[in-house]
Enzyme design. Structure first.
Site, mmCIF file in Angstrom:
data_model
loop_
_atom_site.group_PDB
_atom_site.id
_atom_site.type_symbol
_atom_site.label_atom_id
_atom_site.label_comp_id
_atom_site.label_asym_id
_atom_site.label_seq_id
_atom_site.Cartn_x
_atom_site.Cartn_y
_atom_site.Cartn_z
ATOM 1 N N GLU A 199 55.408 35.430 44.903
ATOM 2 C CA GLU A 199 56.199 34.212 44.726
ATOM 3 C C GLU A 199 55.286 32.986 44.810
ATOM 4 O O GLU A 199 54.351 32.942 45.609
ATOM 5 C CB GLU A 199 57.235 34.161 45.855
ATOM 6 C CG GLU A 199 58.128 32.942 45.840
ATOM 7 C CD GLU A 199 59.089 32.969 47.025
ATOM 8 O OE1 GLU A 199 59.294 31.908 47.637
ATOM 9 O OE2 GLU A 199 59.612 34.064 47.327
ATOM 10 N N GLU B 256 32.323 34.870 45.290
ATOM 11 C CA GLU B 256 33.347 35.405 44.382
ATOM 12 C C GLU B 256 34.072 36.583 45.017
ATOM 13 O O GLU B 256 35.291 36.720 44.882
ATOM 14 C CB GLU B 256 32.738 35.813 43.042
ATOM 15 C CG GLU B 256 33.758 36.288 42.037
ATOM 16 C CD GLU B 256 34.800 35.228 41.708
ATOM 17 O OE1 GLU B 256 36.009 35.553 41.760
ATOM 18 O OE2 GLU B 256 34.412 34.087 41.399
ATOM 19 N N ARG C 96 32.557 40.184 37.134
ATOM 20 C CA ARG C 96 31.762 40.789 36.060
ATOM 21 C C ARG C 96 30.975 39.726 35.294
ATOM 22 O O ARG C 96 29.791 39.911 35.001
ATOM 23 C CB ARG C 96 32.664 41.563 35.087
ATOM 24 C CG ARG C 96 33.091 42.900 35.592
ATOM 25 C CD ARG C 96 33.643 43.784 34.481
ATOM 26 N NE ARG C 96 34.713 43.181 33.724
ATOM 27 C CZ ARG C 96 35.993 43.228 34.071
ATOM 28 N NH1 ARG C 96 36.368 43.845 35.171
ATOM 29 N NH2 ARG C 96 36.912 42.671 33.310
ATOM 30 N N ARG D 59 29.915 55.060 61.548
ATOM 31 C CA ARG D 59 30.348 53.698 61.220
ATOM 32 C C ARG D 59 29.514 53.155 60.069
ATOM 33 O O ARG D 59 30.045 52.574 59.134
ATOM 34 C CB ARG D 59 30.222 52.773 62.431
ATOM 35 C CG ARG D 59 30.787 51.379 62.165
ATOM 36 C CD ARG D 59 30.377 50.369 63.207
ATOM 37 N NE ARG D 59 28.957 50.093 63.199
ATOM 38 C CZ ARG D 59 28.336 49.317 62.302
ATOM 39 N NH1 ARG D 59 29.002 48.760 61.330
ATOM 40 N NH2 ARG D 59 27.042 49.122 62.375
#
Length: 134
Positions: free
Chosen positions: A95, A79, A42, A19
């Site tokens: 959509e 982020e 980045r 694991r």
């Protein structure tokens, strides 16, 4: 309940060292994906790396160094979570939908708050040093 139970994902973690090894591989793959496909990650990393160096070199206490580095890492973590939310939303549907917009906007707001916290932390710790030199 066994792992064959339909209420558990077949992708759920294994036990023991397997694991841990798998989790490390998945994490490294996630960082590689973020570096390859996420411009914001980045850009933030390109700010964070020099920030890490400055934090280690500036004459402040070890706790202050940890805070300076920690808030930069927090921006990167936030982020990554934001990018995950965006990927999930896009996977569900490309959509335009008000809930999709809300999810993406809330993730972006989280990044903004992390950046503002980082800026405030750096200002509070470094401004007294800079003012003392003037």
């Amino acid at each position: 309940m066994s792992n064959q139970d339909s209420s558990f994902s077949e992708f759920k973690s294994k036990s023991g060292l397997k694991r841990i090894s798998s989790a490390l591989c998945y994490s490294l793959a996630g960082l590689k994906t973020a570096w390859t496909h996420e411009h914001a990650f980045r850009q933030e990393l390109m700010v964070a790396i020099p920030g890490f160096i400055v934090a280690l070199l500036v004459p402040v206490s070890p706790v202050e160094k940890l805070l300076l580095i920690g808030v930069l890492v927090l921006v990167l973590i936030t982020e990554l979570i934001n990018s995950s939310i965006e990927a999930i939303v896009d996977r569900v549907s490309l959509e335009r939908h008000p809930l999709s917009k809300n999810a993406k906007d809330l993730g972006s707001a989280a990044v903004l708050l992390a950046v503002l916290l980082a800026m405030a932390t750096w200002a509070v710790i470094l401004l007294p040093l800079l003012i003392g030199r003037i």
